[in-house]
Design a protein around this motif. Structure first.
Motif, PDB file in Angstrom:
ATOM      1  N   PRO A 118       7.929   2.102  11.455  1.00 51.12           N
ATOM      2  CA  PRO A 118       7.355   0.802  11.798  1.00 51.12           C
ATOM      3  C   PRO A 118       5.831   0.783  11.781  1.00 51.12           C
ATOM      4  CG  PRO A 118       8.419   1.796  13.716  1.00 51.12           C
ATOM      5  CD  PRO A 118       8.802   2.617  12.535  1.00 51.12           C
ATOM      6  N   LEU A 119       5.183   1.907  12.111  1.00 46.49           N
ATOM      7  CA  LEU A 119       3.719   1.940  12.035  1.00 46.49           C
ATOM      8  C   LEU A 119       3.232   1.695  10.617  1.00 46.49           C
ATOM      9  CD1 LEU A 119       2.556   4.851  14.384  1.00 46.49           C
ATOM     10  CD2 LEU A 119       2.066   2.411  14.624  1.00 46.49           C
ATOM     11  N   TYR A 120       3.917   2.260   9.639  1.00 43.16           N
ATOM     12  CA  TYR A 120       3.514   2.012   8.260  1.00 43.16           C
ATOM     13  C   TYR A 120       3.643   0.547   7.910  1.00 43.16           C
ATOM     14  CZ  TYR A 120       2.933   6.953   7.305  1.00 43.16           C
ATOM     15  OH  TYR A 120       2.467   8.246   7.333  1.00 43.16           O
ATOM     16  N   LEU A 121       4.752  -0.066   8.266  1.00 44.04           N
ATOM     17  CA  LEU A 121       4.951  -1.467   7.917  1.00 44.04           C
ATOM     18  C   LEU A 121       3.944  -2.367   8.615  1.00 44.04           C
ATOM     19  CD1 LEU A 121       8.841  -1.664   7.862  1.00 44.04           C
ATOM     20  CD2 LEU A 121       7.266  -1.234   5.971  1.00 44.04           C
ATOM     21  N   LEU A 122       3.615  -2.071   9.865  1.00 38.86           N
ATOM     22  CA  LEU A 122       2.604  -2.854  10.588  1.00 38.86           C
ATOM     23  C   LEU A 122       1.281  -2.887   9.839  1.00 38.86           C
ATOM     24  CD1 LEU A 122       2.957  -1.855  14.351  1.00 38.86           C
ATOM     25  CD2 LEU A 122       3.315  -4.111  13.351  1.00 38.86           C
ATOM     26  N   ASN A 123       0.991  -1.821   9.115  1.00 40.94           N
ATOM     27  CA  ASN A 123      -0.281  -1.698   8.413  1.00 40.94           C
ATOM     28  C   ASN A 123      -0.174  -1.993   6.922  1.00 40.94           C
ATOM     29  OD1 ASN A 123      -2.479  -0.512  10.375  1.00 40.94           O
ATOM     30  ND2 ASN A 123      -0.560   0.501  10.910  1.00 40.94           N
ATOM     31  N   GLY A 124       0.933  -2.587   6.502  1.00 39.32           N
ATOM     32  CA  GLY A 124       1.080  -2.982   5.109  1.00 39.32           C
ATOM     33  C   GLY A 124       1.373  -1.843   4.162  1.00 39.32           C
ATOM     34  N   VAL A 125       1.790  -0.692   4.707  1.00 37.59           N
ATOM     35  CA  VAL A 125       2.110   0.470   3.876  1.00 37.59           C
ATOM     36  C   VAL A 125       3.604   0.425   3.573  1.00 37.59           C
ATOM     37  CG1 VAL A 125       2.086   2.980   3.689  1.00 37.59           C
ATOM     38  CG2 VAL A 125       0.241   1.794   4.914  1.00 37.59           C
ATOM     39  N   THR A 126       3.948   0.148   2.325  1.00 39.52           N
ATOM     40  CA  THR A 126       5.350  -0.015   1.941  1.00 39.52           C
ATOM     41  C   THR A 126       5.864   1.158   1.117  1.00 39.52           C
ATOM     42  OG1 THR A 126       4.722  -1.256  -0.048  1.00 39.52           O
ATOM     43  CG2 THR A 126       5.140  -2.529   1.972  1.00 39.52           C
ATOM     44  N   GLY A 127       5.044   2.211   0.968  1.00 36.34           N
ATOM     45  CA  GLY A 127       5.480   3.408   0.264  1.00 36.34           C
ATOM     46  C   GLY A 127       4.740   4.622   0.784  1.00 36.34           C
ATOM     47  N   ILE A 128       5.449   5.747   0.939  1.00 33.68           N
ATOM     48  CA  ILE A 128       4.830   6.990   1.396  1.00 33.68           C
ATOM     49  C   ILE A 128       5.418   8.164   0.619  1.00 33.68           C
ATOM     50  CG2 ILE A 128       4.247   6.206   3.729  1.00 33.68           C
ATOM     51  CD1 ILE A 128       6.824   7.513   4.749  1.00 33.68           C
ATOM     52  N   ARG A 129       4.601   9.187   0.435  1.00 34.94           N
ATOM     53  CA  ARG A 129       5.075  10.441  -0.160  1.00 34.94           C
ATOM     54  C   ARG A 129       4.984  11.524   0.907  1.00 34.94           C
ATOM     55  NH1 ARG A 129       2.218  14.143  -4.809  1.00 34.94           N
ATOM     56  NH2 ARG A 129       0.409  13.486  -3.587  1.00 34.94           N
ATOM     57  N   ASP A 130       6.146  12.024   1.324  1.00 39.48           N
ATOM     58  CA  ASP A 130       6.162  13.087   2.324  1.00 39.48           C
ATOM     59  C   ASP A 130       5.922  14.426   1.633  1.00 39.48           C
ATOM     60  OD1 ASP A 130       7.107  13.486   5.381  1.00 39.48           O
ATOM     61  OD2 ASP A 130       7.635  15.231   4.154  1.00 39.48           O
ATOM     62  N   MET A 131       5.005  15.226   2.207  1.00 40.31           N
ATOM     63  CA  MET A 131       4.538  16.441   1.550  1.00 40.31           C
ATOM     64  C   MET A 131       4.889  17.718   2.302  1.00 40.31           C
ATOM     65  SD  MET A 131       3.287  15.425  -1.257  1.00 40.31           S
ATOM     66  CE  MET A 131       2.425  16.879  -1.843  1.00 40.31           C
ATOM     67  N   GLY A 132       5.884  17.676   3.174  1.00 40.44           N
ATOM     68  CA  GLY A 132       6.298  18.896   3.858  1.00 40.44           C
ATOM     69  C   GLY A 132       6.937  18.568   5.189  1.00 40.44           C
ATOM     70  N   ALA A 133       8.125  19.132   5.436  1.00 42.83           N
ATOM     71  CA  ALA A 133       8.919  18.683   6.567  1.00 42.83           C
ATOM     72  C   ALA A 133       9.572  19.845   7.288  1.00 42.83           C
ATOM     73  CB  ALA A 133       9.999  17.722   6.065  1.00 42.83           C
ATOM     74  N   LEU A 134       9.951  19.583   8.540  1.00 38.26           N
ATOM     75  CA  LEU A 134      10.761  20.521   9.304  1.00 38.26           C
ATOM     76  C   LEU A 134      12.240  20.132   9.295  1.00 38.26           C
ATOM     77  CD1 LEU A 134       8.483  21.227  12.409  1.00 38.26           C
ATOM     78  CD2 LEU A 134       8.560  22.388  10.204  1.00 38.26           C
ATOM     79  N   TRP A 135      12.580  19.002   8.722  1.00 37.95           N
ATOM     80  CA  TRP A 135      13.975  18.604   8.581  1.00 37.95           C
ATOM     81  C   TRP A 135      14.552  19.215   7.317  1.00 37.95           C
ATOM     82  CZ3 TRP A 135      15.402  12.842   9.712  1.00 37.95           C
ATOM     83  CH2 TRP A 135      14.876  12.443  10.953  1.00 37.95           C
ATOM     84  N   PRO A 136      15.821  19.581   7.309  1.00 35.58           N
ATOM     85  CA  PRO A 136      16.477  19.998   6.067  1.00 35.58           C
ATOM     86  C   PRO A 136      16.473  18.860   5.047  1.00 35.58           C
ATOM     87  CG  PRO A 136      17.806  20.575   7.981  1.00 35.58           C
ATOM     88  CD  PRO A 136      16.710  19.687   8.482  1.00 35.58           C
TER      89      PRO A 136
ATOM     90  N   LEU B 210       0.830  -1.205   0.000  1.00 32.79           N
ATOM     91  CA  LEU B 210       0.000   0.000   0.000  1.00 32.79           C
ATOM     92  C   LEU B 210       0.867   1.259   0.000  1.00 32.79           C
ATOM     93  CD1 LEU B 210      -2.536  -1.126   2.756  1.00 32.79           C
ATOM     94  CD2 LEU B 210      -2.851  -1.277   0.272  1.00 32.79           C
ATOM     95  N   TRP B 211       0.302   2.335  -0.519  1.00 33.79           N
ATOM     96  CA  TRP B 211       0.925   3.668  -0.505  1.00 33.79           C
ATOM     97  C   TRP B 211       0.021   4.647   0.226  1.00 33.79           C
ATOM     98  CZ3 TRP B 211       5.450   5.836  -2.438  1.00 33.79           C
ATOM     99  CH2 TRP B 211       6.277   4.976  -3.177  1.00 33.79           C
ATOM    100  N   ASP B 212       0.619   5.515   1.018  1.00 35.70           N
ATOM    101  CA  ASP B 212      -0.059   6.715   1.510  1.00 35.70           C
ATOM    102  C   ASP B 212       0.592   7.892   0.797  1.00 35.70           C
ATOM    103  OD1 ASP B 212      -1.089   8.934   2.859  1.00 35.70           O
ATOM    104  OD2 ASP B 212      -1.186   7.877   4.781  1.00 35.70           O
ATOM    105  N   SER B 213      -0.188   8.594  -0.013  1.00 36.83           N
ATOM    106  CA  SER B 213       0.368   9.606  -0.917  1.00 36.83           C
ATOM    107  C   SER B 213       0.437  11.007  -0.333  1.00 36.83           C
ATOM    108  CB  SER B 213      -0.438   9.636  -2.222  1.00 36.83           C
ATOM    109  OG  SER B 213      -0.249   8.447  -2.941  1.00 36.83           O
ATOM    110  N   HIS B 214       0.074  11.164   0.931  1.00 38.83           N
ATOM    111  CA  HIS B 214       0.219  12.482   1.565  1.00 38.83           C
ATOM    112  C   HIS B 214       0.437  12.283   3.052  1.00 38.83           C
ATOM    113  CE1 HIS B 214      -0.841  16.978   1.670  1.00 38.83           C
ATOM    114  NE2 HIS B 214      -0.485  16.637   2.913  1.00 38.83           N
ATOM    115  N   VAL B 215       1.706  12.372   3.479  1.00 42.94           N
ATOM    116  CA  VAL B 215       2.050  12.243   4.898  1.00 42.94           C
ATOM    117  C   VAL B 215       3.089  13.302   5.240  1.00 42.94           C
ATOM    118  CG1 VAL B 215       1.648   9.752   4.738  1.00 42.94           C
ATOM    119  CG2 VAL B 215       3.993  10.621   4.656  1.00 42.94           C
ATOM    120  N   HIS B 216       3.361  13.407   6.550  1.00 43.26           N
ATOM    121  CA  HIS B 216       4.438  14.275   7.052  1.00 43.26           C
ATOM    122  C   HIS B 216       5.145  13.498   8.170  1.00 43.26           C
ATOM    123  CE1 HIS B 216       2.719  17.848   4.990  1.00 43.26           C
ATOM    124  NE2 HIS B 216       1.553  17.321   5.338  1.00 43.26           N
TER     125      HIS B 216
END
Length: 475
Positions: free
Chosen positions: A100-118, A81-87
């Protein structure tokens, strides 16, 4: 902001706890039923040979003297599964819980849409995940958000003129972001320059439809993807132009922030009163033709309506105690809601969902998405993606159609190598094994029997180990 030794140690611990995820050059997954999410068909009695993170072969009879055998016990195998909008970068330590929360739920791909890290630190973590040094989902860094001054969130790129917008895109391209993300308070001229510069740089142009820009203008500008769904319902209202002009006038006159929020809050009633089905059909047909992908994040409405989990719910107990405490304090977004907005919330959500079903039926491409972040109370990494998919089914999509938005549509929109939502030779081995047919119902997603990410196998015991680790840390 440094994630440093503490985070790397915690993520390394996740790898140790997930003993079955140790790197293996070859794995032979036997006796699985392959679910074709595109066609909605099942192929039982299959084996899948995984080599160096990719699917090397799929078939009934596969022999290998070197592969580690894994018994699928007839389970149902779907693409990850993909979640296409996360932070996931809204605090220094968020990834050690989020991944690990993503993997527990079968989410093997994410698109981060805005961060406080450089960006350099985001890319460092991304590289460690790809190298197998850190256990986590495939990560797309699309959070180069651009807003008018002073910016809606810390760390944004800022642009108030077309020239500034073009300069910002030059920086975004040089830093290696995956996309340019428009944000809410850009004026139209700056927004249009941003779109043109993004296209010239060969970068996808995604994000919010700015509050002073019509949805039709965004389509004309070639915006590839839009975040959140409310502006679609607004474009289906005959009063859209009036709503936009009211805000443009107020901001041109230098209105105070309270007045701006008041004008925006008044839109809810105007949308409800002027939403027009025939206009909506025309708008959605145009969106489908333009292939404007929408990341709806419908589950966000739960936060505003108080649909929050109990304090002792497992998903709550897996969140760090300090984050739970912050979620329990007064929130500026809830405090900004007027009495009228609260009174209309049920009707507004119902209209969004009606419009969403129309959009799906019109062929508007949907990317399953949640806005999950420690900065967004009660939106959970991993868990909320499954909530979002359940919403799609409750609204009227079939389980297969809902799965498509999380397995097939995202990697194809992102243009990823070796990944297109199919289980076939040459594809990346991001897979989830389920104990029931997901085409008949999505409840089986809640407890995957196995998650394979980048060729690393996490069986149920390994997933239970990750869950125990999170529960222990959340105390």
């Amino acid at each position: 902001m440094k994630y440093g030794f503490k985070l790397l140690l915690a993520l390394a611990l996740a790898v140790i706890v997930a003993a079955q995820a140790q790197a293996q050059s070859e794995t032979l997954l036997r006796d699985v039923t392959i679910v074709d999410v595109i066609e909605g068909t099942l192929t039982p009695g299959q084996s899948v040979l995984i080599r160096n993170g990719l699917i090397a072969e799929v078939g009934e009879e596969i022999a290998s003297d070197t592969a580690t055998p894994v018994n699928g016990a007839g389970g149902y195998l779907i693409p990850g599964l993909w979640d296409s909008h996360v932070h996931i970068f809204s605090s220094t330590s968020e990834p050690e819980t989020a991944l690990p929360l993503y993997l527990l739920n079968g989410v093997t791909g994410i698109r981060d849409m805005g961060a406080l890290w450089p960006i350099a630190e985001q890319k460092a973590l991304q590289a460690r995940i790809e190298a197998g040094e850190v256990l986590g989902p495939r990560l797309i860094l699309a959070g180069a958000w651009v807003d008018a001054r002073p910016g809606s969130w810390p760390g944004m790129f800022l642009a108030d003129t077309p020239d500034e917008a073009r300069g910002v895109v030059d920086r975004i391209a040089a830093e290696g972001w995956a996309a340019v993300k428009a944000y809410s308070m850009l004026d139209e001229a700056t927004y249009l320059a941003l779109a043109e510069a993004a296209h010239d740089a060969g970068l996808p142009f995604v994000g919010h439809i700015p509050e002073r820009v019509a949805l039709g203008t965004a389509m004309d500008a070639g915006q590839n993807g839009m975040e959140h769904f409310g502006r679609v319902a607004m474009a289906c209202a005959t009063a859209e132009d009036a709503m936009l002009e009211s805000l443009r006038t107020a901001m041109a006159e230098g209105a105070e922030l309270d007045r701006i929020f008041e004008i925006m809050a008044a839109r809810n009633r105007m949308i409800l009163e002027t939403w027009d089905e025939s206009l909506c059909e025309a708008v959605l047909a145009r969106m489908a033709q333009a292939k404007m992908h929408v990341s709806p994040t419908l589950v966000v409405a739960d936060f505003y309506t108080g649909n929050w989990p109990a304090p002792d719910a497992p998903r709550m107990r897996m969140i760090p105690a300090e984050v739970r405490a912050a979620w329990g304090r007064p929130d500026f977004r809830l405090e900004a809601m007027t009495d009228e907005v609260r009174a209309l919330a049920g009707d507004s959500i119902a209209l969004d969902r009606r419009t969403f079903l129309m959009a799906h039926r019109a062929g508007v491409p949907i990317l399953a998405s949640t806005d999950a972040s420690f900065a967004n109370p009660y939106l959970f990494h991993g868990f909320s993606l499954l909530d979002e998919l359940d919403l799609y089914v409750a609204i009227g999509l079939t389980p297969r159609e809902a799965l498509y938005t999380a397995t097939v549509a995202p990697p194809r929109f992102f243009g990823l190598d070796h990944q297109d939502g199919t289980i076939a030779q040459g594809r990346r081995a991001d897979l989830v094994l389920l104990d029931a047919n997901p085409l008949e119902g999505l409840s089986t997603l809640r407890r995957p029997q196995m998650v394979i990410v980048g060729g690393r196998v996490l069986d149920r015991a390994a997933l239970d180990g990750l869950e125990t680790m999170l529960l222990d840390r959340g105390q």
